[in-house]
Write an enzyme that holds these catalytic residues in place. Structure first.
Site, PDB file in Angstrom:
ATOM      1  N   SER A 239     -15.584   5.338   3.952  1.00 41.15           N
ATOM      2  CA  SER A 239     -14.234   5.009   3.674  1.00 41.15           C
ATOM      3  C   SER A 239     -13.999   4.416   2.186  1.00 41.15           C
ATOM      4  CB  SER A 239     -13.473   4.031   4.773  1.00 41.15           C
ATOM      5  OG  SER A 239     -13.397   2.744   4.146  1.00 41.15           O
ATOM      6  N   LYS A 240     -13.079   4.623   1.544  1.00 34.18           N
ATOM      7  CA  LYS A 240     -12.743   4.372   0.191  1.00 34.18           C
ATOM      8  C   LYS A 240     -12.860   2.616  -0.009  1.00 34.18           C
ATOM      9  CE  LYS A 240      -9.660   7.792  -1.249  1.00 34.18           C
ATOM     10  NZ  LYS A 240      -8.289   8.300  -1.454  1.00 34.18           N
ATOM     11  N   ARG A 241     -12.349   2.102   1.075  1.00 32.44           N
ATOM     12  CA  ARG A 241     -12.130   0.682   1.155  1.00 32.44           C
ATOM     13  C   ARG A 241     -13.383   0.002   1.507  1.00 32.44           C
ATOM     14  NH1 ARG A 241      -8.124   2.724   3.631  1.00 32.44           N
ATOM     15  NH2 ARG A 241      -9.089   2.497   5.622  1.00 32.44           N
TER      16      ARG A 241
END
Ligand code: GLU
Length: 463
Positions: A239-241
């Protein structure tokens, strides 16, 4: 184009940094398009105005080129932009409506929820199917899902059956008349003559709907291939986060494109033997979707780093030195850099490490206090440093071998092994306790600078 030419496509949405997972999907398509003598169509799915940005599109094209997916290659076609195909999407919707495959529905989401609740269900129950409504403000166009089963033949997953009874009559045009993803995506694939849809597994739930659309439009569905997602160490979807997913970040840290490509291609796929490092030409000829592992693939940054190290080791000395030059300030002497390069090549992980590894050669030494205190606390350090300076000052040949054998002579008086004997010299000259091989560093630094730093260290330690 002949009708037998396999046509693959990569259809990213320009809504953020280009993701390593997207890079892998693109590479799978690229390998197959080339292997089969086909085409690789790049289609930018830019219909989400709220999230699209032109710079993301540039980023995608640039990232693909870095990976070797070059728009100059005859296999490459595009980029096409989904936003320019709106008329075709609307024409297809009209055709589906005229043929009875789609119908207008005026129910609001609240009305649908209310009716579903009263009937003990959750979704839309096809309630407007037979009302014969025409288009109008707020009315959505829905696809009339036929009874039966949709069988998706997938090169990675085999045959997957979907019971149509659990697929509600999905929306093709929104209440404002704009086409939704499934319609635009399929119409573009049809229009562009796509024969193979290879993409991330997360699109699998769309696939039965899309296959129904292909059929309803009178077309033979493409060959599907849904590749498993990439996961992190905790087996969670990247995930990007949480994770470092932007290809650009790896690039700016000095990962080599060849290493990245090799790593991504062998994530969940192997050539059928023990090899993991293999040249693109071989990957391209051996890659088959049927051999891609069904389980999620662990994107292991440490393993990627190890691949990068391997690729660095495979570079010729000249190519390596040249690449190093790209990563350091312009004013650093290229001759000195070329001289030290062969000594860092065996251990380098990424090119962005180069400046910090060799900066002591090009600028004033910055002594790391912790290293200094640790090394200079030893009772022999000052005396050893003093004896070494004296011996070094008398040398006529300032070469790594002579510097080493001279220190070896000095250290016998102190009854030390080479590792310990090097430490005070290293901290004096490089400011640290770790770095490139010491004697080669001294050779590159030259006699004056090396002795100057050692004398300054003696002064500091005696002061
Ligand atoms: N635009 C979609 C995405 O980026 C891809 C759709 C597809 O490959 O069919 O997820």
């Amino acid at each position: 184009m002949t009708s037998s030419t396999p046509r693959f496509r990569f259809a990213p949405s320009p809504t953020g940094f280009f993701h390593v997972g997207g890079a892998r999907t693109a590479l799978f398509n690229w390998a197959l398009a080339r292997q089969l003598g086909g085409r690789f169509v790049l289609r930018i799915e830019d219909t989400d105005d709220a999230r699209n940005r032109p710079e993301w599109t540039d980023g995608i094209i640039d990232a693909l080129a870095w990976l070797g997916i070059s728009s100059d290659d005859p296999v490459f076609e595009g980029p096409y932009f989904q936003s320019s195909g709106t008329d075709q999407h609307l024409d297809a919707a009209a055709k589906l409506h005229a043929a009875g495959h789609a119908y207008y529905c005026a129910m609001t989401p609240d009305e649908i929820a209310e009716r579903a609740a009263s009937e003990g269900g959750t979704g839309y129950g096809g309630w407007s199917r037979d009302l014969g409504l025409g288009p109008g403000p707020g009315r959505v166009l829905r696809f009339r899902v036929p009874d039966g089963t949709t069988v998706v033949d997938d090169l990675v997953r085999g045959r997957v059956n979907f019971d149509n009874a659990v697929i509600e009559d999905f929306v093709l045009l929104r209440g404002n008349g704009s086409p939704v993803f499934n319609l635009a995506n399929v119409v573009d694939d049809v229009t562009m003559g796509i024969t193979h849809v290879v993409r991330a597994e997360e699109h699998l739930p769309n696939t039965p709907k899309q296959q129904m659309l292909w059929t309803a439009l009178g077309e033979r569905p493409p060959v599907w291939g849904h590749v498993p997602v990439l996961v992190n160490e905790q087996r969670k979807k990247l995930s990007k986060r949480r994770d470092k997913v932007a290809l650009e970040q790896y690039r700016s840290e000095g990962f080599l494109a060849e290493a990245m490509v090799n790593y991504l291609m062998t994530l969940g796929w192997s050539p059928g033997d023990d090899r993991e490092i293999l040249p693109w030409a071989e990957i391209e000829s051996l890659f088959h979707l049927e051999d891609v592992n069904l389980s999620p693939a662990f994107f292991d940054v440490r393993k990627l780093a190890a691949f990068n190290g391997e690729y660095i080791r495979m570079m010729s000395a000249d190519a390596f030195a040249e690449e190093c030059c790209r990563w350091v300030p312009d004013e650093w002497s290229k001759d000195q850099l070329a001289a030290i390069a062969p000594h860092i090549q065996p251990r380098l992980v990424t090119f962005s490490d180069v400046p910090a590894l060799v900066d002591f050669i090009f600028s004033e030494v910055v002594i790391d206090e912790e290293s200094w205190n640790k090394v200079m606390a030893a009772d022999y350090s000052l005396a050893l440093l003093t004896a070494t300076v004296d011996a070094y000052a008398a040398l006529e040949d300032w070469s790594a071998e002579v510097l080493k054998s001279t220190l070896e002579q000095v250290m016998t008086t102190f009854d030390l092994k080479l590792g310990k004997a090097q430490a005070p010299v290293r901290v004096a000259v490089t400011g640290r306790t770790v770095g490139p091989p010491l004697f080669e560093s001294l050779e590159v630094l030259g006699v004056d600078v090396s002795l100057g730093r050692m004398r300054a260290a003696i002064e500091r330690a005696s002061g």
